[in-house]
Design a protein around this motif. Structure first.
Motif, mmCIF file in Angstrom:
data_model
loop_
_atom_site.group_PDB
_atom_site.id
_atom_site.type_symbol
_atom_site.label_atom_id
_atom_site.label_comp_id
_atom_site.label_asym_id
_atom_site.label_seq_id
_atom_site.Cartn_x
_atom_site.Cartn_y
_atom_site.Cartn_z
ATOM 1 N N MET A 335 1.267 0.834 -2.256
ATOM 2 C CA MET A 335 0.548 1.670 -1.200
ATOM 3 C C MET A 335 1.618 1.153 0.063
ATOM 4 N N GLN A 336 1.854 2.402 0.763
ATOM 5 C CA GLN A 336 2.361 2.171 1.930
ATOM 6 C C GLN A 336 1.420 2.185 3.274
ATOM 7 N N TYR A 341 5.337 -1.624 2.556
ATOM 8 C CA TYR A 341 5.231 -1.346 1.093
ATOM 9 C C TYR A 341 4.269 -2.503 0.698
ATOM 10 N N VAL A 342 3.104 -2.349 -0.001
ATOM 11 C CA VAL A 342 2.260 -3.428 -0.510
ATOM 12 C C VAL A 342 2.198 -3.184 -1.968
ATOM 13 N N PHE A 365 -8.529 -3.313 -4.260
ATOM 14 C CA PHE A 365 -9.025 -3.179 -2.808
ATOM 15 C C PHE A 365 -8.894 -4.736 -2.121
ATOM 16 N N ASP A 366 -8.954 -5.628 -2.929
ATOM 17 C CA ASP A 366 -9.022 -6.942 -2.226
ATOM 18 C C ASP A 366 -7.537 -7.094 -1.590
ATOM 19 N N PHE A 371 -4.142 -7.381 3.128
ATOM 20 C CA PHE A 371 -3.003 -6.739 4.023
ATOM 21 C C PHE A 371 -3.387 -6.649 5.480
ATOM 22 N N LEU A 372 -4.586 -5.565 5.355
ATOM 23 C CA LEU A 372 -5.168 -4.994 6.634
ATOM 24 C C LEU A 372 -5.438 -6.176 7.514
ATOM 25 N N THR A 373 -6.283 -7.069 7.130
ATOM 26 C CA THR A 373 -6.708 -8.162 7.890
ATOM 27 C C THR A 373 -5.793 -9.221 8.346
#
Length: 580
Positions: A335-336, A341-342, A365-366, A371-373
């Protein structure tokens, strides 16, 4: 659709940084999810527009209902069905159903049997002893209560009829009898499919089959559009006589699957409704597209209508099983997120109009959440043990805070980036005078080899084109005209407008159908300038429209009398005192 569960938790948590414990039922999540049927075990281009399509209005929305539904007629009886690309069977509640939602519209087979008016074939229920009722399946279907001597599953509560059984990943289910009757899909604007239809540019068909003169409409793309005459087609569908309480949705009676035939074995294999429409030539090309907004949209049968899109369609090959089941595409295992890129545990995704949110496995989702947090903690409340960024949760965010959230992209096919910004995947949901932003993702152990379900969160931004002729799926950014072809104004008579659901009201004065948001206080206070749903007396519409006029005249006279009496009472009398 229902490959997974209907997906979203029934209790939405609305996080406010001032009130962390606030919670409320969020309709889109409480009533939606992934409605794909439970599994049993790019290159940019644009095809030349042949302008052969029919547009069908869609109602509902992510937050309004949690589903997108269309109005159909079975044997002339109006019903509202979810348009679901994750299943292939048509099922609606029967009048004899004891467990179905009381307010639902019902299909009445007995009425059809005693009032036959079909020009195709009369309505009929398939016998459990018929050769076409699939045999030797009773021992393999747990839901089968009664078996025929040949081992066919008979319908619950009506064992003389051939039964069907539906089960979805969220635990919802339905069962009943297989019935054959004529199907009409409420058509909106479209381009005539052939010269013969071109002679009908201004003809519309009401729910009672009466032709009405309707004006043609010219859209900004220069393509002339006209109301397309509906044509009945004989289909086999399920009349539900028993269901779980979460099978039906408010404002939606049943479900119409738009998938491949392999998903229509329940256990008797029947022809899906889309296949019947194509076989009979009502839909000339085996393709359709969906254009969705937050408040409705349009289902286009046949060739893609380019005027609904902002840009050219980009197609990617379908990743089809044998036999074909879901509309699946390759999904790159990354996912970008905000330009980074993750790595993600992805291989494929299905495109499913019956799934409200983008759905992925909890472990996927985890990875996204961590990555977000780690990289975007400048967004207030995003990081920490009490983060509001959880599946289907909502938070109060300012416009500035929303802009601080990253863009995300899924890469489908070879290299087609489907990009969502924060305003796309953080869905607006208004509660009182507050507008929350709800996370447009949910988690689910989907199974069946499906990694991600690209639901309505993505489809509100991207029109999806299901080209079954060339086994490919197209994506194009939605234009502004998406909801202009359908909606409440497309219903030309009282009965159809009343059947459309809570979003439409019928105006007795102008004899038009309009969205409830267009009505002012006067229409709500005065008796019957308009009506909605069961409150409509369509058989009396020729004279009932005079009621508000008469009441208006009486009200005006009373107002003038009261005003005059009040003026006389409070106006001081003038006079002269005598002299002397």
């Amino acid at each position: 659709a229902r490959p997974a569960s209907r997906g979203v938790p029934h209790m939405m948590h609305l996080f406010s940084r001032a009130h962390r414990n606030d919670s409320i039922v969020f309709p889109a999540v409480a009533h939606s999810s992934s409605r794909a049927q439970k599994p049993s075990s790019s290159q940019q281009q644009q095809r030349p527009a042949k302008d052969v399509f029919q547009s069908v209005p869609l109602f509902g929305g992510i937050t309004a209902v949690g589903e997108y539904y269309a109005l159909i007629h079975l044997g002339g009886q109006p019903l509202r069905v979810q348009v679901d690309t994750g299943s292939s069977f048509l099922a609606v509640p029967s009048k004899s159903c004891k467990t179905c939602r009381p307010a639902a519209l019902r299909y009445d087979l007995q009425h059809r049997l005693h009032n036959a008016s079909s020009n195709i074939v009369p309505a009929s229920a398939l016998s459990c002893g018929a050769a076409s009722c699939r045999s030797r399946v009773c021992g393999y279907t747990e839901a089968c209560d009664t078996c025929s001597p040949a081992g066919a599953c008979c319908a619950p509560t009506e064992p003389e009829h051939c039964g069907f059984f539906l089960a979805y990943g969220d635990g919802s289910n339905a069962a009943g009898a297989l019935v054959a009757d004529e199907l009409e899909i409420h058509g909106g604007l479209g381009n005539p499919a052939n010269p013969e239809r071109a002679k009908l540019p201004a003809e519309g068909i009401t729910s009672r089959g009466q032709q009405q003169q309707k004006p043609k409409e010219e859209n900004k793309g220069g393509h002339e559009k006209a109301l397309v005459k509906s044509q009945p087609v004989c289909v086999t569908f399920g009349a539900v006589t028993r269901d779980s309480k979460d099978f039906e949705r408010e404002q939606v009676d049943g479900i119409m699957g738009m998938g491949f035939a392999a998903l229509a074995c329940v256990p008797t294999c029947v022809e899906p409704p889309l296949d019947a429409l194509v076989r009979k030539g009502v839909v000339e090309d085996d393709m359709f597209s969906l254009c969705m907004t937050h408040e409705g949209g349009v289902l286009t049968l046949g060739e893609f209508d380019p005027t609904t899109a902002r840009n050219a369609v980009s197609y990617v090959p379908m990743r089809l099983s044998y036999p074909p089941t879901f509309y699946s595409v390759d999904l790159r295992p990354t996912m970008q997120v905000g330009g980074h890129y993750v790595d993600m545990p992805f291989r494929n995704a299905i495109v499913d109009s019956g799934t409200t949110l983008i759905t992925m496995a909890p472990e996927a989702f985890d990875v996204f959440f961590k990555f977000l947090t780690k990289h975007f903690c400048d967004v207030p409340g995003l990081c920490g043990d009490d983060s509001w960024f959880m599946p289907a949760a909502c938070a109060l965010l300012t416009a500035k805070e929303l802009l601080m959230m990253p863009n995300i992209s899924f890469v489908v096919g070879r290299d087609l980036h489907l990009t969502l910004n924060a305003s796309d995947y953080m869905i607006p949901y208004k509660v009182g005078d507050k507008t929350y932003r709800c996370v447009g993702f949910m988690t689910l152990d989907i199974g069946g080899g499906i990694d991600v379900i690209l639901g309505n969160t993505l489809q509100v931004k991207y029109i999806t084109v299901y080209d079954r002729v060339h086994s490919r799926i197209g994506f194009a950014e939605r234009g502004e005209d998406c909801s202009g072809f359908g909606g409440c104004p497309s219903f030309s008579d009282c009965a159809s407008c009343a059947s459309a659901g809570a979003g439409c009201r019928y105006d007795y004065w102008s004899k038009s159908c309009r969205a409830t948001t267009e009505w002012n206080l006067f229409h709500w206070l005065v008796i019957y300038p308009s009506c909605q749903g069961d409150s409509c007396f369509c058989s009396a519409e020729n004279w009932i429209g005079w009621i508000p006029r008469i009441l208006g005249v009486i009200s005006f006279v009373l107002f003038m009398v009261i005003a005059y009496i009040t003026w006389k009472k409070w106006t001081p009398r003038s006079g002269y005192r005598p002299i002397g």
